[in-house]
Design a protein around this motif. Sequence first.
Motif, PDB file in Angstrom:
ATOM      1  N   SER A  25     -13.497  24.213  38.725  1.00 26.69           N
ATOM      2  CA  SER A  25     -12.504  23.429  38.004  1.00 26.69           C
ATOM      3  C   SER A  25     -11.313  24.329  37.681  1.00 26.69           C
ATOM      4  O   SER A  25     -11.425  25.553  37.699  1.00 26.69           O
ATOM      5  N   VAL A  26     -10.195  23.698  37.387  1.00 30.41           N
ATOM      6  CA  VAL A  26      -8.998  24.429  36.983  1.00 30.41           C
ATOM      7  C   VAL A  26      -8.946  24.408  35.471  1.00 30.41           C
ATOM      8  O   VAL A  26      -8.855  23.351  34.848  1.00 30.41           O
ATOM      9  N   ASN A  34      -3.463  38.200  42.646  1.00 29.21           N
ATOM     10  CA  ASN A  34      -2.133  37.629  42.878  1.00 29.21           C
ATOM     11  C   ASN A  34      -1.748  36.629  41.786  1.00 29.21           C
ATOM     12  O   ASN A  34      -1.198  35.562  42.077  1.00 29.21           O
ATOM     13  N   GLY A  35      -2.073  36.948  40.538  1.00 31.97           N
ATOM     14  CA  GLY A  35      -1.684  36.109  39.417  1.00 31.97           C
ATOM     15  C   GLY A  35      -2.601  34.937  39.125  1.00 31.97           C
ATOM     16  O   GLY A  35      -2.356  34.172  38.202  1.00 31.97           O
ATOM     17  N   ILE A  36      -3.669  34.772  39.907  1.00 34.59           N
ATOM     18  CA  ILE A  36      -4.625  33.693  39.663  1.00 34.59           C
ATOM     19  C   ILE A  36      -5.936  34.307  39.185  1.00 34.59           C
ATOM     20  O   ILE A  36      -6.451  35.243  39.788  1.00 34.59           O
ATOM     21  N   TRP A  91      -6.402  28.866  50.208  1.00 30.35           N
ATOM     22  CA  TRP A  91      -6.805  27.466  50.037  1.00 30.35           C
ATOM     23  C   TRP A  91      -6.615  27.030  48.595  1.00 30.35           C
ATOM     24  O   TRP A  91      -6.063  25.959  48.345  1.00 30.35           O
ATOM     25  N   PHE A  92      -7.072  27.840  47.639  1.00 30.14           N
ATOM     26  CA  PHE A  92      -6.910  27.485  46.220  1.00 30.14           C
ATOM     27  C   PHE A  92      -5.436  27.352  45.857  1.00 30.14           C
ATOM     28  O   PHE A  92      -5.046  26.421  45.147  1.00 30.14           O
ATOM     29  N   LYS A  93      -4.612  28.246  46.359  1.00 30.02           N
ATOM     30  CA  LYS A  93      -3.173  28.202  46.059  1.00 30.02           C
ATOM     31  C   LYS A  93      -2.540  26.923  46.602  1.00 30.02           C
ATOM     32  O   LYS A  93      -1.757  26.272  45.924  1.00 30.02           O
ATOM     33  N   GLU A  94      -2.913  26.540  47.827  1.00 25.38           N
ATOM     34  CA  GLU A  94      -2.311  25.364  48.468  1.00 25.38           C
ATOM     35  C   GLU A  94      -2.895  24.038  47.977  1.00 25.38           C
ATOM     36  O   GLU A  94      -2.179  23.059  47.837  1.00 25.38           O
ATOM     37  N   PRO A 113      -9.386  36.451  51.143  1.00 27.16           N
ATOM     38  CA  PRO A 113      -7.974  36.065  51.257  1.00 27.16           C
ATOM     39  C   PRO A 113      -7.774  34.617  51.714  1.00 27.16           C
ATOM     40  O   PRO A 113      -6.891  33.920  51.214  1.00 27.16           O
ATOM     41  N   ARG A 114      -8.585  34.140  52.654  1.00 27.17           N
ATOM     42  CA  ARG A 114      -8.422  32.760  53.132  1.00 27.17           C
ATOM     43  C   ARG A 114      -8.774  31.758  52.037  1.00 27.17           C
ATOM     44  O   ARG A 114      -8.131  30.725  51.903  1.00 27.17           O
TER      45      ARG A 114
END
Length: 103
Positions: free
Chosen positions: A46-47, A60-62, A12-15, A7-8
Amino acid sequence: MKLVITPRAQQWFKEEVGVTADTGIRFYGKIYGKTAVHDGFSIAMSVEAPDQPLIKENINGITYFIEETDDWFFKGYDLQVDYDEEKDEPQYVFTKNEEDLKQ
């Protein structure tokens, strides 16, 4: 092979990375560096959108994934992506997966 994103690390990836619903986070091996299981190679991310995922987890959608072309780097291991608070970056933990080696 398992891919676990704590979760942490998800936070981090989201932010920090700015991933969107039509892309994801790809983990792959790159030349130079070192991991706990590879000398001369490190892990990168990478994204991008999955093309031919070997494994993927949608949380969560990612979408977090490893492509089939990166099997050489991850074969025989599970990957847990955690968060290193001191370094403020992802931390990659490899765990041997004997079942993966039999396939």
